[in-house]
Design an enzyme around this catalytic site. Structure first.
Site, PDB file in Angstrom:
ATOM      1  N   HIS A 105       0.836  -1.203   0.000  1.00 55.54           N
ATOM      2  CA  HIS A 105       0.000   0.000   0.000  1.00 55.54           C
ATOM      3  C   HIS A 105       0.871   1.253   0.000  1.00 55.54           C
ATOM      4  CE1 HIS A 105      -3.517  -2.482   0.929  1.00 55.54           C
ATOM      5  NE2 HIS A 105      -4.260  -1.405   0.737  1.00 55.54           N
ATOM      6  N   HIS A 144       1.503  -3.611   9.538  1.00 58.13           N
ATOM      7  CA  HIS A 144       2.872  -3.353   9.096  1.00 58.13           C
ATOM      8  C   HIS A 144       3.681  -2.724  10.213  1.00 58.13           C
ATOM      9  CE1 HIS A 144       2.808  -4.367   4.866  1.00 58.13           C
ATOM     10  NE2 HIS A 144       1.643  -3.763   4.745  1.00 58.13           N
TER      11      HIS A 144
END
Length: 167
Positions: A105, A144
């Site tokens: 992303h 993340h």
């Protein structure tokens, strides 16, 4: 690196407002999905045929490099997601893949931000802020580590720079 990342994640996700921040982060993260970028490229191509066409070509090259690169890196490095680590950190969403390094992303957001900065400098600051928010949202969602975001930013920026050379 993982120890520092884990400490940062524990601190961020242990905050009293972590769940309410995760709701906002989820909305920001959704903008980091592919359809938003495709719509933006199409809009620029329609509104500004000359530079928009060059922008679209650069984006095609950049994403053509970025997507396979992040997939290869994820499967080569195989870093577990924060929620799958020994600390069992909380994730507020279910990620699409098993591995976290680098953040796809974030890489995609930095491809777009870098290309916007090159082709439309007037929106460079706004585009960079958006890319940073996408990266931060992935950390706040617990999917993340901070270093995944840094690697994604570097990957996305590099691919965008290379893509811009082809137009």
């Amino acid at each position: 690196m993982t120890a520092a990342d884990t400490r940062a994640m524990c601190w961020l996700l242990a905050q009293p407002r972590a769940a309410s921040r995760a709701r906002m982060a989820r909305a920001i993260s959704r903008f980091g999905d592919g359809p938003f970028y495709a719509a933006l490229v199409a809009m620029l191509w329609l509104v500004d045929p000359e530079d928009g066409t060059r922008f679209a070509l650069a984006a095609a090259v950049a994403y053509g490099l970025e997507v396979p690169a992040f997939m290869v890196l994820k499967n080569l490095i195989k870093r577990p997601r924060p929620a799958d680590s020994e600390m069992a950190l909380c994730a507020f969403i279910k990620p699409a893949g098993r591995f976290s390094f680098p953040s796809g992303h974030t890489a995609a957001a930095f491809v777009m931000a870098t290309l916007l900065g090159i082709f439309y400098p007037v929106v460079a600051t706004l585009a960079l802020a958006f890319a940073l928010l996408v990266g931060l949202s992935r950390v706040l969602l617990g999917v993340h580590y901070p270093s995944d975001i840094a690697a994604g930013a570097l990957l996305g920026t590099s691919c965008a720079m290379i893509g811009s050379l082809f137009v």
